[in-house]
Design an enzyme around this catalytic site. Structure first.
Site, mmCIF file in Angstrom:
data_model
loop_
_atom_site.group_PDB
_atom_site.id
_atom_site.type_symbol
_atom_site.label_atom_id
_atom_site.label_comp_id
_atom_site.label_asym_id
_atom_site.label_seq_id
_atom_site.Cartn_x
_atom_site.Cartn_y
_atom_site.Cartn_z
ATOM 1 N N HIS A 20 0.852 -1.204 0.000
ATOM 2 C CA HIS A 20 0.000 0.000 0.000
ATOM 3 C C HIS A 20 0.884 1.250 0.000
ATOM 4 O O HIS A 20 0.616 2.203 -0.725
ATOM 5 C CB HIS A 20 -0.866 0.058 1.267
ATOM 6 N N ARG A 93 -1.834 -5.815 -8.182
ATOM 7 C CA ARG A 93 -0.676 -6.669 -7.908
ATOM 8 C C ARG A 93 -0.459 -7.657 -9.032
ATOM 9 O O ARG A 93 0.615 -7.830 -9.552
ATOM 10 C CB ARG A 93 -0.871 -7.448 -6.605
HETATM 11 P P1 ADP Z 1 -10.011 -3.179 -0.261
HETATM 12 O O1 ADP Z 1 -10.731 -3.850 0.869
HETATM 13 O O2 ADP Z 1 -10.670 -1.940 -0.774
HETATM 14 O O3 ADP Z 1 -9.588 -4.075 -1.383
HETATM 15 P P2 ADP Z 1 -7.255 -3.090 0.588
HETATM 16 O O4 ADP Z 1 -6.738 -2.336 1.757
HETATM 17 O O5 ADP Z 1 -7.130 -4.560 0.623
HETATM 18 O O6 ADP Z 1 -8.740 -2.601 0.450
HETATM 19 O O7 ADP Z 1 -6.596 -2.581 -0.747
HETATM 20 C C1 ADP Z 1 -6.709 -1.266 -1.202
HETATM 21 C C2 ADP Z 1 -6.073 -1.181 -2.581
HETATM 22 O O8 ADP Z 1 -4.687 -1.443 -2.480
HETATM 23 C C3 ADP Z 1 -6.611 -2.191 -3.605
HETATM 24 O O9 ADP Z 1 -6.636 -1.562 -4.879
HETATM 25 C C4 ADP Z 1 -5.591 -3.290 -3.582
HETATM 26 O O10 ADP Z 1 -5.532 -3.987 -4.824
HETATM 27 C C5 ADP Z 1 -4.324 -2.490 -3.364
HETATM 28 N N1 ADP Z 1 -3.268 -3.293 -2.754
HETATM 29 C C6 ADP Z 1 -3.347 -4.119 -1.695
HETATM 30 N N2 ADP Z 1 -2.142 -4.702 -1.448
HETATM 31 C C7 ADP Z 1 -1.286 -4.227 -2.395
HETATM 32 C C8 ADP Z 1 0.082 -4.469 -2.712
HETATM 33 N N3 ADP Z 1 0.827 -5.338 -2.046
HETATM 34 N N4 ADP Z 1 0.599 -3.807 -3.748
HETATM 35 C C9 ADP Z 1 -0.159 -2.949 -4.464
HETATM 36 N N5 ADP Z 1 -1.443 -2.689 -4.262
HETATM 37 C C10 ADP Z 1 -2.015 -3.307 -3.221
#
Ligand code: ADP
Length: 170
Positions: A20, A93
């Site tokens: 993130h 990802r």
């Molecule tokens: P949500 O419940 O909205 O999916 P997350 O906190 O899991 O919330 O993810 C928020 C965003 O960050 C999503 O677009 C997700 O694909 C992206 N994301 C999560 N982990 C990673 C990572 N390791 N690298 C890049 N993007 C990520």
């Protein structure tokens, strides 16, 4: 680079990972302001409370001047209308993320035609990272270094004390 655009990065951040953070850092270089919108959705079961999630995102992004952290509840499309901002950032990802993100993008666009979603890809070393994987490994006492910011690692240790793992090895 358009320095006038104010973009919103929504998510549950349960908890924030270095994946993130990689997306936030990239977005902060592309847009004039990034609003990290932490979801406060009662229907979704979170391991960390809204306050914990907010604090961890705040602490981890305090060095990024143009990043602000807020929480929101209800429909994202309504929240965007309320704050008059229509650019969304999401992270991709792997191909496995695509289907959900594709559906979500088109649903948001259906709800409000002004919404545009921009996808950013993290450094390849973070493409396997997810909040749920982090929690699984932390519960079993795995080393979090390089996977999450320091404050998140400390909070995980507090939430999932290492002795849980040791009980199985006695
Ligand atoms: P949500 O419940 O909205 O999916 P997350 O906190 O899991 O919330 O993810 C928020 C965003 O960050 C999503 O677009 C997700 O694909 C992206 N994301 C999560 N982990 C990673 C990572 N390791 N690298 C890049 N993007 C990520």
């Amino acid at each position: 680079m358009n320095k006038e655009i104010f973009a919103v990065y929504p998510g549950s951040f349960d908890p924030l990972t270095n994946g993130h953070l990689d997306i936030i850092t990239r977005a902060s270089k592309l847009f004039s302001k990034i609003l990290i919108a932490v979801t406060d959705n009662c229907n979704k079961k979170h391991s960390f409370s809204l306050n914990e999630r907010l604090e961890l995102v705040q602490e981890s992004t305090k060095n990024l001047e143009n990043v602000k952290v807020v929480s929101f509840s209800g429909l994202l499309a309504d929240y965007l209308e309320q704050i008059n901002s229509f650019v969304l950032i999401r992270g991709l990802r792997a191909i496995s993320d695509f289907e959900y993100e594709f559906q979500m993008t088109l649903m948001n666009r259906t709800l409000n035609k002004k919404i545009e979603t921009i996808f950013l890809i993290p450094d390849q070393s973070y493409t396997f990272l997810s909040s749920s994987m982090i929690k699984e490994v932390a519960m079993l006492g795995g080393n979090m270094s390089g996977l999450v910011p320091k404050c998140v690692a400390e909070k995980l240790e507090e939430k999932f004390p290492k002795h849980i793992n040791n009980e199985y090895t006695k």
